[in-house]
Design a protein around this motif. Sequence first.
Motif, PDB file in Angstrom:
ATOM      1  N   ILE A   4      -0.237   4.853   7.106  1.00  0.00           N
ATOM      2  CA  ILE A   4       1.077   4.381   6.677  1.00  0.00           C
ATOM      3  C   ILE A   4       0.946   3.788   5.280  1.00  0.00           C
ATOM      4  CG2 ILE A   4       2.926   2.718   7.119  1.00  0.00           C
ATOM      5  CD1 ILE A   4       2.157   2.930  10.102  1.00  0.00           C
ATOM      6  N   PHE A   5       1.840   4.205   4.380  1.00  0.00           N
ATOM      7  CA  PHE A   5       1.806   3.750   2.995  1.00  0.00           C
ATOM      8  C   PHE A   5       3.030   2.890   2.717  1.00  0.00           C
ATOM      9  CE2 PHE A   5       2.061   5.167  -1.706  1.00  0.00           C
ATOM     10  CZ  PHE A   5       1.360   4.034  -2.111  1.00  0.00           C
ATOM     11  N   MET A   6       2.783   1.629   2.332  1.00  0.00           N
ATOM     12  CA  MET A   6       3.845   0.694   1.986  1.00  0.00           C
ATOM     13  C   MET A   6       3.613   0.134   0.583  1.00  0.00           C
ATOM     14  SD  MET A   6       4.285  -1.606   5.446  1.00  0.00           S
ATOM     15  CE  MET A   6       2.724  -1.375   6.306  1.00  0.00           C
ATOM     16  N   SER A   7       4.696  -0.282  -0.057  1.00  0.00           N
ATOM     17  CA  SER A   7       4.569  -0.929  -1.362  1.00  0.00           C
ATOM     18  C   SER A   7       5.401  -2.202  -1.386  1.00  0.00           C
ATOM     19  CB  SER A   7       5.014   0.007  -2.492  1.00  0.00           C
ATOM     20  OG  SER A   7       6.390   0.326  -2.377  1.00  0.00           O
ATOM     21  N   PHE A   8       4.990  -3.123  -2.246  1.00  0.00           N
ATOM     22  CA  PHE A   8       5.744  -4.341  -2.524  1.00  0.00           C
ATOM     23  C   PHE A   8       6.160  -4.307  -3.980  1.00  0.00           C
ATOM     24  CE2 PHE A   8       4.472  -5.784   1.499  1.00  0.00           C
ATOM     25  CZ  PHE A   8       5.126  -6.969   1.800  1.00  0.00           C
ATOM     26  N   GLU A   9       7.426  -4.612  -4.221  1.00  0.00           N
ATOM     27  CA  GLU A   9       7.972  -4.591  -5.571  1.00  0.00           C
ATOM     28  C   GLU A   9       8.725  -5.882  -5.849  1.00  0.00           C
ATOM     29  OE1 GLU A   9       7.590  -2.407  -7.933  1.00  0.00           O
ATOM     30  OE2 GLU A   9       6.863  -0.608  -6.922  1.00  0.00           O
ATOM     31  N   GLY A  10       8.969  -6.119  -7.124  1.00  0.00           N
ATOM     32  CA  GLY A  10       9.752  -7.285  -7.514  1.00  0.00           C
ATOM     33  C   GLY A  10       9.623  -7.547  -8.990  1.00  0.00           C
ATOM     34  N   PRO A  11      10.622  -8.185  -9.595  1.00  0.00           N
ATOM     35  CA  PRO A  11      10.542  -8.542 -11.008  1.00  0.00           C
ATOM     36  C   PRO A  11       9.544  -9.679 -11.205  1.00  0.00           C
ATOM     37  CG  PRO A  11      12.508  -9.491 -10.028  1.00  0.00           C
ATOM     38  CD  PRO A  11      11.880  -8.628  -8.969  1.00  0.00           C
ATOM     39  N   ASP A  12       9.252  -9.978 -12.443  1.00  0.00           N
ATOM     40  CA  ASP A  12       8.323 -11.066 -12.732  1.00  0.00           C
ATOM     41  C   ASP A  12       8.833 -12.374 -12.151  1.00  0.00           C
ATOM     42  OD1 ASP A  12       6.122 -10.040 -14.606  1.00  0.00           O
ATOM     43  OD2 ASP A  12       7.940  -9.188 -15.488  1.00  0.00           O
ATOM     44  N   GLY A  13       7.930 -13.093 -11.488  1.00  0.00           N
ATOM     45  CA  GLY A  13       8.291 -14.365 -10.885  1.00  0.00           C
ATOM     46  C   GLY A  13       8.822 -14.261  -9.475  1.00  0.00           C
ATOM     47  N   ALA A  14       8.815 -13.052  -8.902  1.00  0.00           N
ATOM     48  CA  ALA A  14       9.313 -12.880  -7.536  1.00  0.00           C
ATOM     49  C   ALA A  14       8.353 -13.457  -6.502  1.00  0.00           C
ATOM     50  CB  ALA A  14       9.567 -11.408  -7.241  1.00  0.00           C
ATOM     51  N   GLY A  15       7.090 -13.603  -6.883  1.00  0.00           N
ATOM     52  CA  GLY A  15       6.124 -14.218  -5.971  1.00  0.00           C
ATOM     53  C   GLY A  15       5.339 -13.236  -5.120  1.00  0.00           C
ATOM     54  N   LYS A  16       5.215 -11.988  -5.564  1.00  0.00           N
ATOM     55  CA  LYS A  16       4.510 -10.996  -4.761  1.00  0.00           C
ATOM     56  C   LYS A  16       3.082 -11.428  -4.419  1.00  0.00           C
ATOM     57  CE  LYS A  16       5.150  -7.558  -7.549  1.00  0.00           C
ATOM     58  NZ  LYS A  16       3.733  -7.812  -7.783  1.00  0.00           N
ATOM     59  N   THR A  17       2.374 -11.914  -5.426  1.00  0.00           N
ATOM     60  CA  THR A  17       0.977 -12.297  -5.208  1.00  0.00           C
ATOM     61  C   THR A  17       0.864 -13.392  -4.161  1.00  0.00           C
ATOM     62  OG1 THR A  17       0.402 -11.702  -7.490  1.00  0.00           O
ATOM     63  CG2 THR A  17      -1.111 -13.165  -6.318  1.00  0.00           C
ATOM     64  N   SER A  18       1.720 -14.392  -4.254  1.00  0.00           N
ATOM     65  CA  SER A  18       1.690 -15.502  -3.292  1.00  0.00           C
ATOM     66  C   SER A  18       2.069 -15.032  -1.896  1.00  0.00           C
ATOM     67  CB  SER A  18       2.654 -16.610  -3.745  1.00  0.00           C
ATOM     68  OG  SER A  18       2.262 -17.141  -4.987  1.00  0.00           O
ATOM     69  N   VAL A  19       3.071 -14.156  -1.817  1.00  0.00           N
ATOM     70  CA  VAL A  19       3.500 -13.637  -0.517  1.00  0.00           C
ATOM     71  C   VAL A  19       2.386 -12.828   0.129  1.00  0.00           C
ATOM     72  CG1 VAL A  19       5.076 -12.037   0.623  1.00  0.00           C
ATOM     73  CG2 VAL A  19       5.967 -13.658  -1.054  1.00  0.00           C
ATOM     74  N   LEU A  20       1.808 -11.912  -0.622  1.00  0.00           N
ATOM     75  CA  LEU A  20       0.767 -11.048  -0.072  1.00  0.00           C
ATOM     76  C   LEU A  20      -0.480 -11.850   0.316  1.00  0.00           C
ATOM     77  CD1 LEU A  20       1.199  -7.996  -2.456  1.00  0.00           C
ATOM     78  CD2 LEU A  20       1.594  -8.023   0.019  1.00  0.00           C
ATOM     79  N   LYS A  21      -0.765 -12.889  -0.420  1.00  0.00           N
ATOM     80  CA  LYS A  21      -1.928 -13.719  -0.099  1.00  0.00           C
ATOM     81  C   LYS A  21      -1.808 -14.337   1.287  1.00  0.00           C
ATOM     82  CE  LYS A  21      -4.752 -17.478  -2.016  1.00  0.00           C
ATOM     83  NZ  LYS A  21      -4.879 -18.447  -3.132  1.00  0.00           N
ATOM     84  N   GLN A  22      -0.580 -14.681   1.691  1.00  0.00           N
ATOM     85  CA  GLN A  22      -0.366 -15.245   3.016  1.00  0.00           C
ATOM     86  C   GLN A  22      -0.054 -14.185   4.071  1.00  0.00           C
ATOM     87  OE1 GLN A  22       2.178 -18.640   3.380  1.00  0.00           O
ATOM     88  NE2 GLN A  22       1.466 -19.602   1.493  1.00  0.00           N
ATOM     89  N   LEU A  23       0.587 -13.105   3.660  1.00  0.00           N
ATOM     90  CA  LEU A  23       1.009 -12.078   4.604  1.00  0.00           C
ATOM     91  C   LEU A  23      -0.158 -11.233   5.111  1.00  0.00           C
ATOM     92  CD1 LEU A  23       3.292 -10.452   6.017  1.00  0.00           C
ATOM     93  CD2 LEU A  23       3.441  -9.081   3.919  1.00  0.00           C
ATOM     94  N   ILE A  24      -1.051 -10.847   4.233  1.00  0.00           N
ATOM     95  CA  ILE A  24      -2.120  -9.920   4.608  1.00  0.00           C
ATOM     96  C   ILE A  24      -3.007 -10.466   5.726  1.00  0.00           C
ATOM     97  CG2 ILE A  24      -4.169  -8.702   3.781  1.00  0.00           C
ATOM     98  CD1 ILE A  24      -1.430  -7.488   2.970  1.00  0.00           C
TER      99      ILE A  24
END
Length: 215
Positions: A4-24
Motif C-alpha cells: 500500500i502506497f500513501m503520501s502526506f502533503e501540506g504547505p510549509d508549516g503544516a507540521g508534517k514532520t511532527s505528525v509523522l514522528k508521532q504517527l509512525i
Amino acid sequence: MTGIFMSFEGPDGAGKTSVLKQLIPQLKEQTAPTLLLTREPGGDPISEAIRDVILDVKNVDMDARTEALLYAAARRQHLAETVLPALSQGDTVISDRFVDSSIAYQGAGRQIGTQAVADLNQFATDGLTPALTIYLDVPVKLGLERIQTQRQDDYDRLDREQVDFHERVHQAYLEIAKNNPNRVVTVDATQPLVQVVADCLQVIKTHYPQIFERK
C-alpha cells in the motif's frame, strides 16, 4: 504481492514532520505489514544528494524548470531504489511528499504550469499514484508563523519565498484535494498536534482496516 502506497502533503508549516514522528510509531505498533517511512526529495543516497542541491540557500540562481526537473529526477530514483521494491514485497510505504508537492510548488508556486509539471512527473513515475494522500491543511499566515518560530535555524530555499508564492502553493493544494476526492483526505492541521495525529490515524484505519491486525 503488492503493498500500500500513501503520501502526506501540506504547505510549509503544516507540521508534517511532527505528525509523522508521532504517527509512525503508533502505526508500527498496530499494523501487521512492514511499514516504511520515506521522504521526497530524498529517500535514497542519490535522491538525498539532489535534495541538497535543490534546497541549498546558496542556489538562488536556480531556474524554475531546472528545479522541477531535479525534483522529478529525485522522485524517479526514489521510486526505483526505495518505493517500488518495498511495494513489490507487500510493504506499506508512506512518503513525506510526492507528485502533489511538485504540482503545487513548481507548477503553481513557480508559475511554470500545473499541467506541465504533472506531465513531467507522469513520465518520472510511470503513472504511479498513492492510493491515499493525507493533506494537512493550514492557512498560509499560520504556517509561515510556525516556520519563523520553530525552524529559525532550518530555513531552506523554498521557505524564504514571498507570501504570494506560498499563497499560490496553498491554493493549488486546495484544488488538488477538490479534484481528487477519492484519493485525498484533508485534515485540519490548525488543531493541537495530538488531535491531528489521531485524525490521521483514523483516516488510515478507515481506508485500510485490513492492515490493523496484531502481529
